[in-house]
Design a protein around this motif. Structure first.
Motif, mmCIF file in Angstrom:
data_model
loop_
_atom_site.group_PDB
_atom_site.id
_atom_site.type_symbol
_atom_site.label_atom_id
_atom_site.label_comp_id
_atom_site.label_asym_id
_atom_site.label_seq_id
_atom_site.Cartn_x
_atom_site.Cartn_y
_atom_site.Cartn_z
ATOM 1 N N MET A 74 0.737 -1.074 -0.117
ATOM 2 C CA MET A 74 -0.052 0.304 0.056
ATOM 3 C C MET A 74 1.073 1.191 0.144
ATOM 4 O O MET A 74 0.460 2.260 -0.730
ATOM 5 C CB MET A 74 -1.039 0.128 1.312
ATOM 6 C CG MET A 74 -2.054 -1.009 1.197
ATOM 7 S SD MET A 74 -3.198 -1.186 -0.390
ATOM 8 C CE MET A 74 -2.211 -2.223 -1.673
ATOM 9 N N ALA A 75 1.905 1.367 0.775
ATOM 10 C CA ALA A 75 2.631 2.339 0.763
ATOM 11 C C ALA A 75 3.483 2.527 -0.688
ATOM 12 O O ALA A 75 3.690 3.613 -0.973
ATOM 13 C CB ALA A 75 3.865 2.147 1.699
ATOM 14 N N MET A 76 3.714 1.417 -1.291
ATOM 15 C CA MET A 76 4.418 1.438 -2.835
ATOM 16 C C MET A 76 3.390 2.041 -3.455
ATOM 17 O O MET A 76 3.560 2.798 -4.443
ATOM 18 C CB MET A 76 4.804 0.016 -3.038
ATOM 19 C CG MET A 76 5.268 -0.044 -4.312
ATOM 20 S SD MET A 76 7.031 0.305 -4.516
ATOM 21 C CE MET A 76 7.049 1.894 -5.267
ATOM 22 N N CYS A 77 2.173 1.454 -3.667
ATOM 23 C CA CYS A 77 1.191 1.922 -4.411
ATOM 24 C C CYS A 77 0.896 3.635 -4.127
ATOM 25 O O CYS A 77 0.829 4.330 -5.301
ATOM 26 C CB CYS A 77 -0.317 1.347 -4.268
ATOM 27 S SG CYS A 77 -0.215 -0.219 -4.676
ATOM 28 N N ALA A 78 1.019 3.939 -3.181
ATOM 29 C CA ALA A 78 0.851 5.438 -2.733
ATOM 30 C C ALA A 78 1.913 6.327 -3.289
ATOM 31 O O ALA A 78 1.617 7.228 -3.977
ATOM 32 C CB ALA A 78 0.623 5.603 -1.208
ATOM 33 N N LEU A 79 2.994 5.658 -3.040
ATOM 34 C CA LEU A 79 4.354 6.394 -3.766
ATOM 35 C C LEU A 79 4.171 6.645 -5.334
ATOM 36 O O LEU A 79 4.574 7.384 -5.914
ATOM 37 C CB LEU A 79 5.503 5.739 -3.318
ATOM 38 C CG LEU A 79 6.347 6.090 -2.211
ATOM 39 C CD1 LEU A 79 7.578 5.253 -1.605
ATOM 40 C CD2 LEU A 79 6.595 7.565 -2.298
ATOM 41 N N VAL A 80 3.732 5.359 -5.761
ATOM 42 C CA VAL A 80 3.633 5.448 -7.427
ATOM 43 C C VAL A 80 2.632 6.367 -7.711
ATOM 44 O O VAL A 80 2.883 7.348 -8.569
ATOM 45 C CB VAL A 80 3.319 4.144 -7.956
ATOM 46 C CG1 VAL A 80 2.804 3.954 -9.279
ATOM 47 C CG2 VAL A 80 4.679 3.182 -7.962
ATOM 48 N N ALA A 81 1.658 6.263 -7.083
ATOM 49 C CA ALA A 81 0.298 7.336 -7.379
ATOM 50 C C ALA A 81 1.101 8.783 -7.276
ATOM 51 O O ALA A 81 0.563 9.619 -7.930
ATOM 52 C CB ALA A 81 -0.811 7.164 -6.555
ATOM 53 N N ALA A 82 1.613 8.943 -6.282
ATOM 54 C CA ALA A 82 2.235 10.680 -5.877
ATOM 55 C C ALA A 82 3.520 10.828 -6.527
ATOM 56 O O ALA A 82 4.117 11.831 -6.117
ATOM 57 C CB ALA A 82 1.990 10.764 -4.372
ATOM 58 N N ALA A 83 4.103 10.094 -7.458
ATOM 59 C CA ALA A 83 5.439 10.127 -7.766
ATOM 60 C C ALA A 83 5.538 11.650 -8.359
ATOM 61 O O ALA A 83 6.692 12.253 -8.210
ATOM 62 C CB ALA A 83 5.928 9.091 -8.799
#
Length: 189
Positions: free
Chosen positions: A73-82
């Motif tokens: 979930m942290a990874m998905c959030a980082l990708v979304a907010a990259a």
């Protein structure tokens, strides 16, 4: 570990195909297609994302820990907010991708939403602090190599869902690889 070796070989082959359509600086060459284009690097990236998706699916029974859930979930959030921001449509789109992901269906949807949105909120409020917190969460999955690989694969699948991985997305994927002790080259990053 033989499976990971096969996966790396397949990913390398697809990455080499993608690089064949790029110039020396990694820039897309005219006529090779763009995001979602058939053939060229877009098609190869789509194949790689499809391959990673199926590999994750084959590990579904092994990926049931809270560490994998939280790191993903942290990874998905980082990708979304990259790129430094997440608009409501993008948040909703990534949330839908998460809920449709076969492996992530191991977890209750509300747990996934809550963890994803917590990280997105932190990233939009203070990107640098939110990124540091997300990377800390991601690093917790490094204890188990299968989970570490799967976290990066999950991020790659989310980033490549549109057929194109933006430079900012590739950068956060590289940083996550480093936090997890995974070679970015395994994913052509």
């Amino acid at each position: 570990m033989a499976m990971w070796d096969r996966l790396k070989d397949q990913a390398k082959g697809l990455q080499q195909q993608a690089q064949g359509a790029r110039g020396p600086a990694g820039q897309r060459q005219p006529g090779t297609g763009g995001p979602g284009a058939s053939g060229g690097s877009g098609g190869s990236k789509e194949k790689l994302v499809g391959l990673l998706k199926s590999q994750l699916g084959s590990l579904k029974t092994e990926l049931k820990s809270g560490a994998y859930r939280d790191a993903s979930m942290a990874m998905c959030a980082l990708v979304a907010a990259a790129d430094g921001s997440v608009d409501p449509a993008e948040r909703h789109h990534v949330e839908n991708l998460i809920l449709q992901n076969d492996v992530l269906q191991n977890f209750p949807p509300e747990q996934l939403r809550q963890r994803f949105n917590k990280h997105v909120d932190q990233l939009t409020f203070n990107f640098q602090q939110g990124k540091a917190d997300a990377m800390q969460e991601i690093a917790k999955a490094a204890k188990k190599p299968v989970e570490a690989q799967a976290v990066v694969q999950t991020g790659f699948v989310i980033a490549g869902a549109d057929g194109y991985i933006a430079p900012a997305e590739a950068q956060v994927l590289r940083e996550a690889c480093m936090a997890l002790g995974v070679s970015p080259q395994e994913f052509g990053l």
